[in-house]
Design an enzyme around this catalytic site. Structure first.
Site, short mmCIF file in Angstrom:
data_model
loop_
_atom_site.label_atom_id
_atom_site.label_comp_id
_atom_site.label_asym_id
_atom_site.label_seq_id
_atom_site.Cartn_x
_atom_site.Cartn_y
_atom_site.Cartn_z
N HIS A 52 0.88 -1.47 10.12
CA HIS A 52 1.04 -0.05 9.75
C HIS A 52 0.32 0.84 10.76
O HIS A 52 0.82 1.91 11.13
CB HIS A 52 0.44 0.23 8.37
N CYS A 70 5.78 -3.47 -0.05
CA CYS A 70 5.05 -2.38 0.63
C CYS A 70 5.14 -1.13 -0.23
O CYS A 70 6.22 -0.80 -0.73
CB CYS A 70 5.68 -2.13 1.99
N LEU A 71 4.01 -0.46 -0.39
CA LEU A 71 3.98 0.75 -1.23
C LEU A 71 4.94 1.83 -0.69
O LEU A 71 5.40 2.67 -1.45
CB LEU A 71 2.56 1.32 -1.31
N HIS A 99 -0.22 -7.20 7.76
CA HIS A 99 0.73 -6.18 7.30
C HIS A 99 0.11 -4.78 7.48
O HIS A 99 0.77 -3.86 7.96
CB HIS A 99 1.09 -6.45 5.83
N GLU A 100 -1.16 -4.65 7.08
CA GLU A 100 -1.82 -3.33 7.17
C GLU A 100 -2.09 -2.93 8.63
O GLU A 100 -1.91 -1.77 8.99
CB GLU A 100 -3.13 -3.30 6.37
N GLY A 160 -2.88 -3.71 -0.60
CA GLY A 160 -3.33 -3.18 0.67
C GLY A 160 -2.74 -1.79 0.87
O GLY A 160 -1.73 -1.46 0.24
N GLN A 203 0.05 5.73 5.25
CA GLN A 203 0.77 5.73 3.96
C GLN A 203 0.29 6.83 3.03
O GLN A 203 0.92 7.09 2.00
CB GLN A 203 0.62 4.37 3.27
ZN ZN Z 1 3.01 -1.67 3.80
#
Ligand code: ZN
Length: 162
Positions: free
Chosen positions: A136, A90-91, A132-133, A46, A51
């Site tokens: 963000h 998480c990226l 989660h997204e 995701g 991000q």
């Molecule tokens: Zn994340």
């Protein structure tokens, strides 16, 4: 398509609530394609627009090759149910993995890249990735929700970043 640079924690854009998308043009489509490419390149499941440095309500979830990519523009959670604890990454937090409690079920309303409204229901890890997204997009990061940090060796090769 272009691989974009991932914004890492700490960066103010990651904790800033994103702006609603109002224009559904070709540029938005290109952004979604680039975000997907960037996510795949980084082995994520995701990715959210902040991000990659854009504070707009756009996110993607794609963790199952059998399923279509979920493109979420202006997503809103309309229902949740149950609860489950599972490991997330998480990226924007390379190397950080932890157990996070989230609803097991989620229903969202969002728009497609052409602006068309849709409704989606998901459960399990798909619901987790979606939530989660969406976090963000509200400037909420998963590190604050971690109940227990997990060493990557505990789950070896099965993990994916989000
Ligand atoms: Zn994340």
């Amino acid at each position: 398509m272009t691989i974009l640079e991932i914004v890492k924690h700490p960066s103010p854009i990651l904790t800033t609530p994103c702006e609603e998308v109002t224009v559904f043009d070709k540029k938005l489509g290109t952004l979604l394609d680039d975000m997907h490419e960037t996510m795949m390149e980084n082995d994520g499941v995701g990715i959210a627009a902040p991000q990659i440095g854009k504070s707009i309500r756009v996110a993607i979830v794609d963790f199952d090759e059998e399923q279509d990519v979920i493109e979420m523009i202006n997503p809103v959670v309309t229902a949740t149910g149950g609860s489950e604890v599972d490991v997330e990454g998480c990226l924007s937090f390379p190397g950080l993995f932890g157990e996070v409690e989230r609803p097991f079920f989620v229903r969202i309303e969002a728009q497609e890249r052409d602006g068309k409204l849709y409704e989606l229901e998901a459960e399990g890890y798909e619901a987790r990735a979606i939530l989660h997204e969406i976090d963000h997009l509200n400037g909420i990061l998963f590190d604050k929700k971690i109940q227990r940090i997990v060493d990557p060796s505990e789950f070896e090769e099965e993990e994916d970043d989000e």
